[in-house]
Design a protein around this motif. Structure first.
Motif, PDB file in Angstrom:
ATOM      1  N   HIS A   1      21.835   1.908 -19.019  1.00 21.70           N
ATOM      2  CA  HIS A   1      22.873   1.144 -19.694  1.00 21.70           C
ATOM      3  C   HIS A   1      24.034   2.096 -19.929  1.00 21.70           C
ATOM      4  N   LYS A   2      25.188   1.799 -19.338  1.00 20.35           N
ATOM      5  CA  LYS A   2      26.344   2.687 -19.422  1.00 20.35           C
ATOM      6  C   LYS A   2      27.319   2.176 -20.478  1.00 20.35           C
ATOM      7  N   PRO A   3      27.755   3.039 -21.387  1.00 17.48           N
ATOM      8  CA  PRO A   3      28.782   2.627 -22.343  1.00 17.48           C
ATOM      9  C   PRO A   3      30.172   3.081 -21.869  1.00 17.48           C
ATOM     10  N   ILE A   4      31.186   2.289 -22.189  1.00 16.14           N
ATOM     11  CA  ILE A   4      32.571   2.665 -21.911  1.00 16.14           C
ATOM     12  C   ILE A   4      33.445   1.966 -22.942  1.00 16.14           C
ATOM     13  N   SER A   5      34.459   2.661 -23.423  1.00 17.15           N
ATOM     14  CA  SER A   5      35.375   2.091 -24.403  1.00 17.15           C
ATOM     15  C   SER A   5      36.647   1.661 -23.693  1.00 17.15           C
ATOM     16  N   GLY A   6      37.231   0.574 -24.197  1.00 15.17           N
ATOM     17  CA  GLY A   6      38.461   0.087 -23.599  1.00 15.17           C
ATOM     18  C   GLY A   6      39.060  -1.046 -24.393  1.00 15.17           C
ATOM     19  N   THR A   7      40.205  -1.498 -23.915  1.00 16.50           N
ATOM     20  CA  THR A   7      40.934  -2.585 -24.547  1.00 16.50           C
ATOM     21  C   THR A   7      40.768  -3.849 -23.715  1.00 16.50           C
ATOM     22  N   PHE A   8      40.339  -4.911 -24.366  1.00 17.07           N
ATOM     23  CA  PHE A   8      40.166  -6.197 -23.698  1.00 17.07           C
ATOM     24  C   PHE A   8      41.538  -6.731 -23.307  1.00 17.07           C
ATOM     25  N   THR A   9      41.719  -7.043 -22.005  1.00 12.90           N
ATOM     26  CA  THR A   9      43.021  -7.522 -21.539  1.00 12.90           C
ATOM     27  C   THR A   9      43.031  -9.009 -21.213  1.00 12.90           C
ATOM     28  N   GLY A  10      41.875  -9.619 -20.938  1.00  9.37           N
ATOM     29  CA  GLY A  10      41.861 -11.058 -20.702  1.00  9.37           C
ATOM     30  C   GLY A  10      40.757 -11.499 -19.766  1.00  9.37           C
ATOM     31  N   TRP A  11      40.598 -12.814 -19.670  1.00  7.28           N
ATOM     32  CA  TRP A  11      39.553 -13.419 -18.856  1.00  7.28           C
ATOM     33  C   TRP A  11      40.085 -13.736 -17.475  1.00  7.28           C
ATOM     34  N   ALA A  12      39.309 -13.425 -16.445  1.00  2.13           N
ATOM     35  CA  ALA A  12      39.637 -13.800 -15.072  1.00  2.13           C
ATOM     36  C   ALA A  12      39.114 -15.196 -14.777  1.00  2.13           C
ATOM     37  N   ASP A  13      37.935 -15.518 -15.281  1.00  2.00           N
ATOM     38  CA  ASP A  13      37.333 -16.846 -15.187  1.00  2.00           C
ATOM     39  C   ASP A  13      36.357 -16.982 -16.350  1.00  2.00           C
ATOM     40  N   SER A  14      35.497 -17.970 -16.324  1.00  2.00           N
ATOM     41  CA  SER A  14      34.628 -18.226 -17.479  1.00  2.00           C
ATOM     42  C   SER A  14      33.525 -17.194 -17.674  1.00  2.00           C
TER      43      SER A  14
ATOM     44  N   GLN B   1      39.938   4.428 -19.946  1.00  2.00           N
ATOM     45  CA  GLN B   1      40.560   5.706 -19.556  1.00  2.00           C
ATOM     46  C   GLN B   1      40.480   5.920 -18.051  1.00  2.00           C
ATOM     47  N   GLN B   2      39.486   5.328 -17.384  1.00  2.00           N
ATOM     48  CA  GLN B   2      39.327   5.452 -15.934  1.00  2.00           C
ATOM     49  C   GLN B   2      40.174   4.431 -15.176  1.00  2.00           C
ATOM     50  N   GLY B   3      40.842   3.540 -15.878  1.00  2.00           N
ATOM     51  CA  GLY B   3      41.632   2.483 -15.248  1.00  2.00           C
ATOM     52  C   GLY B   3      41.107   1.125 -15.665  1.00  2.00           C
TER      53      GLY B   3
ATOM     54  N   LYS C   1      39.149 -10.768 -28.365  1.00  2.00           N
ATOM     55  CA  LYS C   1      40.587 -10.949 -28.559  1.00  2.00           C
ATOM     56  C   LYS C   1      41.362  -9.971 -27.685  1.00  2.00           C
ATOM     57  N   GLU C   2      42.381 -10.471 -27.009  1.00  2.00           N
ATOM     58  CA  GLU C   2      43.224  -9.621 -26.166  1.00  2.00           C
ATOM     59  C   GLU C   2      43.901  -8.546 -27.011  1.00  2.00           C
ATOM     60  N   GLY C   3      43.926  -7.322 -26.460  1.00  2.00           N
ATOM     61  CA  GLY C   3      44.551  -6.204 -27.145  1.00  2.00           C
ATOM     62  C   GLY C   3      43.632  -5.466 -28.104  1.00  2.00           C
ATOM     63  N   HIS C   4      42.435  -5.983 -28.368  1.00  2.00           N
ATOM     64  CA  HIS C   4      41.498  -5.321 -29.267  1.00  2.00           C
ATOM     65  C   HIS C   4      40.648  -4.310 -28.500  1.00  2.00           C
ATOM     66  N   HIS C   5      40.275  -3.252 -29.197  1.00  2.00           N
ATOM     67  CA  HIS C   5      39.490  -2.164 -28.605  1.00  2.00           C
ATOM     68  C   HIS C   5      37.994  -2.428 -28.843  1.00  2.00           C
ATOM     69  N   TYR C   6      37.181  -2.276 -27.795  1.00  5.16           N
ATOM     70  CA  TYR C   6      35.740  -2.505 -27.865  1.00  5.16           C
ATOM     71  C   TYR C   6      35.005  -1.412 -27.101  1.00  5.16           C
ATOM     72  N   THR C   7      33.713  -1.284 -27.383  1.00  4.92           N
ATOM     73  CA  THR C   7      32.818  -0.471 -26.563  1.00  4.92           C
ATOM     74  C   THR C   7      31.924  -1.431 -25.798  1.00  4.92           C
ATOM     75  N   PHE C   8      31.954  -1.308 -24.478  1.00  5.82           N
ATOM     76  CA  PHE C   8      31.202  -2.199 -23.600  1.00  5.82           C
ATOM     77  C   PHE C   8      29.975  -1.469 -23.083  1.00  5.82           C
ATOM     78  N   PHE C   9      28.826  -2.095 -23.183  1.00  9.92           N
ATOM     79  CA  PHE C   9      27.581  -1.552 -22.638  1.00  9.92           C
ATOM     80  C   PHE C   9      27.209  -2.421 -21.433  1.00  9.92           C
ATOM     81  N   TYR C  10      27.042  -1.786 -20.282  1.00  2.00           N
ATOM     82  CA  TYR C  10      26.841  -2.561 -19.062  1.00  2.00           C
ATOM     83  C   TYR C  10      25.899  -1.856 -18.101  1.00  2.00           C
ATOM     84  N   VAL C  11      25.464  -2.590 -17.102  1.00  2.00           N
ATOM     85  CA  VAL C  11      24.700  -2.051 -15.980  1.00  2.00           C
ATOM     86  C   VAL C  11      25.405  -2.497 -14.708  1.00  2.00           C
ATOM     87  N   THR C  12      25.193  -1.755 -13.641  1.00  2.00           N
ATOM     88  CA  THR C  12      25.752  -2.118 -12.348  1.00  2.00           C
ATOM     89  C   THR C  12      24.619  -2.653 -11.484  1.00  2.00           C
ATOM     90  N   ASN C  13      24.774  -3.882 -10.983  1.00  2.32           N
ATOM     91  CA  ASN C  13      23.704  -4.472 -10.176  1.00  2.32           C
ATOM     92  C   ASN C  13      23.786  -3.989  -8.733  1.00  2.32           C
TER      93      ASN C  13
END
Length: 102
Positions: free
Chosen positions: A39-52, A60-62, A78-90
């Motif tokens: 499970h990889k964590p990364i911090s970033g700013t939510f910019t918006g939804w592409a689809d549902s 920081q990586q783009g 919420k757009e513009g808010h900072h979050y930490t995302f925990f994800y996996v790559t399938n």
């Protein structure tokens, strides 16, 4: 003759079963798909939804695109808010969200 035939068939069957349970055979088998181990964590700013079920975040990586099927995120991120995302790559290279922290 019938006893000899049964003995040879029994030995052949036993050999086939043992051959399939050998550790070297398991090492050469195809990898299991959809096995999640990191499970990889990364911090970033939510910019918006592409689809549902896909959204974009600026890190920081783009910019990164994440997928989630948790509909609670769709109404609460919420757009513009900072979050930490925990994800996996399938196996297809898609980043799938497991958890999001504020």
């Amino acid at each position: 003759m019938n006893i000899l035939k049964k003995a040879v068939l029994s030995l052949g069957l036993a050999g086939a079963l043992l051959a399939n349970s050998h550790p070297a055979a398991a090492a050469n088998s195809l990898p299991v798909k959809n096995v999640v181990t990191v499970h990889k964590p990364i911090s970033g700013t939510f910019t918006g939804w592409a689809d549902s079920h896909s959204f974009e975040a600026k890190t920081q990586q783009g910019y990164k695109v994440f997928q989630t099927y948790n509909h609670w995120y769709f109404t609460h991120l919420k757009e513009g808010h900072h979050y930490t995302f925990f994800y996996v790559t399938n196996q297809y290279g898609q980043d799938i969200i497991n958890k999001i922290n504020k």
